[in-house]
Design an enzyme around this catalytic site. Structure first.
Site, PDB file in Angstrom:
ATOM      1  N   ARG A 130      39.820  33.924  22.793  1.00  0.00           N
ATOM      2  CA  ARG A 130      38.602  34.108  23.585  1.00  0.00           C
ATOM      3  C   ARG A 130      37.558  34.923  22.826  1.00  0.00           C
ATOM      4  O   ARG A 130      36.363  34.741  22.984  1.00  0.00           O
ATOM      5  CB  ARG A 130      39.008  34.823  24.885  1.00  0.00           C
ATOM      6  CG  ARG A 130      37.933  35.575  25.607  1.00  0.00           C
ATOM      7  CD  ARG A 130      37.182  34.698  26.536  1.00  0.00           C
ATOM      8  NE  ARG A 130      36.643  35.464  27.651  1.00  0.00           N
ATOM      9  CZ  ARG A 130      35.510  35.181  28.262  1.00  0.00           C
ATOM     10  NH1 ARG A 130      34.805  34.165  27.874  1.00  0.00           N
ATOM     11  NH2 ARG A 130      35.098  35.907  29.288  1.00  0.00           N
ATOM     12  N   THR A 139      31.178  25.382  29.888  1.00  0.00           N
ATOM     13  CA  THR A 139      32.406  25.495  29.108  1.00  0.00           C
ATOM     14  C   THR A 139      32.905  24.078  28.895  1.00  0.00           C
ATOM     15  O   THR A 139      32.329  23.132  29.403  1.00  0.00           O
ATOM     16  CB  THR A 139      33.416  26.366  29.892  1.00  0.00           C
ATOM     17  OG1 THR A 139      32.895  27.703  30.000  1.00  0.00           O
ATOM     18  CG2 THR A 139      34.776  26.438  29.257  1.00  0.00           C
ATOM     19  N   THR A 196      34.713  27.859  24.970  1.00  0.00           N
ATOM     20  CA  THR A 196      33.435  28.211  25.589  1.00  0.00           C
ATOM     21  C   THR A 196      32.569  29.051  24.666  1.00  0.00           C
ATOM     22  O   THR A 196      33.078  29.761  23.798  1.00  0.00           O
ATOM     23  CB  THR A 196      33.679  28.982  26.903  1.00  0.00           C
ATOM     24  OG1 THR A 196      32.439  29.179  27.580  1.00  0.00           O
ATOM     25  CG2 THR A 196      34.340  30.324  26.651  1.00  0.00           C
ATOM     26  N   SER A 246      37.579  33.144  33.696  1.00  0.00           N
ATOM     27  CA  SER A 246      38.017  32.199  34.725  1.00  0.00           C
ATOM     28  C   SER A 246      38.869  31.074  34.149  1.00  0.00           C
ATOM     29  O   SER A 246      39.521  30.334  34.893  1.00  0.00           O
ATOM     30  CB  SER A 246      36.798  31.583  35.425  1.00  0.00           C
ATOM     31  OG  SER A 246      36.019  32.560  36.061  1.00  0.00           O
ATOM     32  N   GLY A 306      33.462  25.364  34.313  1.00  0.00           N
ATOM     33  CA  GLY A 306      32.713  25.579  35.535  1.00  0.00           C
ATOM     34  C   GLY A 306      32.695  26.992  36.073  1.00  0.00           C
ATOM     35  O   GLY A 306      32.599  27.186  37.281  1.00  0.00           O
ATOM     36  N   GLY A 307      32.795  28.015  35.205  1.00  0.00           N
ATOM     37  CA  GLY A 307      32.739  29.375  35.707  1.00  0.00           C
ATOM     38  C   GLY A 307      33.841  29.644  36.709  1.00  0.00           C
ATOM     39  O   GLY A 307      34.972  29.164  36.554  1.00  0.00           O
TER      40      GLY A 307
END
Length: 569
Positions: free
Chosen positions: A88, A364, A382, A436, A456-457
């Site tokens: 990440r 993302t 993302t 998320s 999609g958050g």
């Protein structure tokens, strides 16, 4: 005399994307095509994943890319083992808790568009890990498709063509000449849907990586240019932030849901929230309630609210904050939560003064891959917002993320996706922000059954939850499970979002149950962008989200590739 039926029986197979040699689902046709062609050449799911990831970095720079990061859930059939690869990205070593505070207030410009918003880009490091541990083809073979699209051109996707109208993108256009030069065809106009784009800078970068290896990204001229670009925009990077960066292998969290083994990513992903919600729903007979009935929607909505109540206050990077994940994913804990669900909508939010989650887009990209041997990859990557921070790395043609925005700028301050976290998610050096993202692999009788994830958050979590429920409770294939109306309910205050297609009678009953209905118009959808592949009855199935430029495809034994109903040799 019996009545004549004009219904088409289910055994008259529609032209679903199905095959017997593997499957790929992604947010872009070019990426899915690349993954299937890698499988056709004899590559495995890990080879395909590397190639798919790099192509996505070229053809959908608004969603993800080399300047960002992600979470990869890998299943090796030979080892019968799962790996949760956290790339990440982390905060640079000079980041401080008050990084985004200016004159006593949170500065949104710093948080979203400056060098302060950039985490160490982790994507290439994750591909390096996958390549060195699982790939079977040469690196040049895996980089070549992305290089060729960048060098010789690709057609602009519909989603990218409309991003220039977004207010956040307009600000990035205003801030950076380099951004305008790279992503606009002239000083103010974006590329239209289907127009050809080139990216010579990223082609140059990909050529270097194919010749010198993925490690080259984190040293030499490439690293120098990354640090220079970040610090020119008020960042605090040093070269060691890149040269010392390593991926982290995270815990797997899992549960048994109605006889299926659901395995997903531990913190700082939100897989544990998906597991908590499934554990709650395990205490209800959703199948008998009926798909998208008032009872099933109400029950799922209450489970969503309970899961998000725990997530908002208790979750963070496990290297910095000790969340009791065993408790949160314990079926007995879920049983207690399930007993709190009544026939009326309730407020389960905890400790936060204002838990409203606004309608911010989630930008993302997820893809799912399974090969003929049973190897699987569920990967979500993302750069966070449209085009991330909008900061372009000189000569190399990619934009850097703004993933630092997922930290708590201050307690109670909302992120740009409308989410609110507590002290546990505060900025600290080397820390990973909560996400998320929740890649999932579902097993049936120890065999991979459903490889699923989403963009999609915050609606990643609720979308994946419904995808799993639709597959297991209602026996839906990938094409079906992404096609029905979705719901989202993150807090009682936010209300119950219902996509178009839920009957008026059902909506009226939900209102009687106390839900504040937030209807989604016929021309809109929520940002739950699922991509999934499935293996059942000795066949592979694939489908993509219909909410962006998705494409699902399967490889057949005769060499044909099926793209959601269209056969290509």
């Amino acid at each position: 005399m019996s009545k004549k039926s004009y219904l088409w029986p289910r055994y008259w197979d529609r032209p679903y994307s199905k095959g017997d040699k593997g499957a790929v689902s992604s947010n872009n046709y070019y990426a899915t095509k690349t993954g299937l062609e890698i499988l056709k050449k004899g590559g495995n799911a890990f080879d395909a994943a590397i190639a798919v990831s790099l192509v996505l970095s070229v053809v959908e720079p608004h969603h993800s890319g080399i300047g960002g990061g992600g979470f990869s859930l890998l299943y090796s059939k030979n080892q019968d083992k799962l790996y949760a690869v956290d790339a990440r990205g982390i905060a640079p070593q000079n980041a401080t808790k008050d990084l985004f505070i200016k004159d006593g207030e949170v500065c949104n410009e710093w948080k979203d568009n400056s060098g302060k918003s950039v985490t160490v880009p982790g994507l290439i490091k994750s591909l390096d890990y996958i390549y060195k541990n699982f790939a079977s083809l040469d690196i040049k073979e895996l980089v070549k498709p992305a290089y060729e699209y960048a060098e010789f051109g690709f057609k602009t996707s519909f989603t990218e063509s409309i991003t220039v109208n977004d207010e956040s993108v307009k600000r990035k256009i205003e801030l950076s000449k380099d951004f305008r030069n790279l992503f606009l065809k002239d000083d103010c106009n974006g590329y239209e849907f289907g127009e050809i784009q080139y990216n010579k800078g990223i082609a140059n970068l990909l050529k270097i990586l194919s010749e010198k290896g993925f490690d080259e990204f984190y040293k030499g001229d490439i690293a120098d240019k990354i640090v220079e670009a970040i610090n020119k925009r008020e960042g605090c990077f040093i070269k060691e932030d890149l040269s010392n960066y390593e991926i982290k292998l995270r815990d797997i969290v899992e549960t048994n849901y109605k006889g299926y083994s659901v395995k997903t990513f531990g913190l700082p992903s939100s897989g544990s929230t998906v597991v908590e919600m499934l554990n709650i729903l395990n205490n209800f007979d959703l199948k008998s309630m009926g798909h998208n009935s008032s009872d099933s929607i109400h029950t799922i909505a209450e489970a969503m609210k309970l899961g998000f109540a725990d997530r908002s206050t208790l979750m963070a990077d496990p290297d910095f904050f000790k969340t009791d994940i065993k408790k949160l994913t314990d079926p007995e804990y879920a049983k207690k939560l399930a007993k709190s669900i009544t026939n009326y909508s309730q407020d389960f939010s905890k400790n936060l003064e204002d838990s409203l989650i606004e309608d911010y887009p989630g930008n993302t990209s997820h893809f799912s891959v399974i090969d003929q041997y049973g190897n699987c990859v569920s990967q979500t990557q993302t750069i966070r917002d449209w085009y991330g921070s909008g900061i372009i790395v000189k000569d190399y043609g990619f934009t850097l993320n703004n993933n630092m925005s997922d930290f708590s700028a201050s307690v109670g301050e909302k992120t740009s996706q409308g989410l609110e976290y507590g002290e546990a998610n505060a900025v600290e050096p080397f820390k990973t922000p909560i996400s998320s993202i929740s890649p999932v692999i579902v097993f049936k009788d120890d065999i991979p059954y459903l490889i699923i994830g989403a963009a999609g958050g915050p609606r990643i979590i609720t979308g994946i939850l419904q995808g799993i429920v639709n597959a297991i409770e209602y026996d839906m294939n990938p094409e079906q499970l992404v096609s029905f109306p979705f719901i989202t309910c993150l807090t009682e205050e936010q209300g119950l979002e219902l996509e178009y297609g839920i009957s008026k009678d059902t909506v009226d009953k939900l209102k009687e149950m106390g839900h504040d209905i937030m209807p989604i118009s016929v021309n809109n959808m929520m940002s739950s962008m699922l991509n999934s592949v499935m293996y059942k009855d000795n066949m592979f199935y694939s489908a993509s989200t219909k909410r962006v430029d998705g494409s699902g495809g399967c490889l057949c034994n005769n060499g044909s590739i099926i793209y959601e109903g269209i056969s290509h040799n």
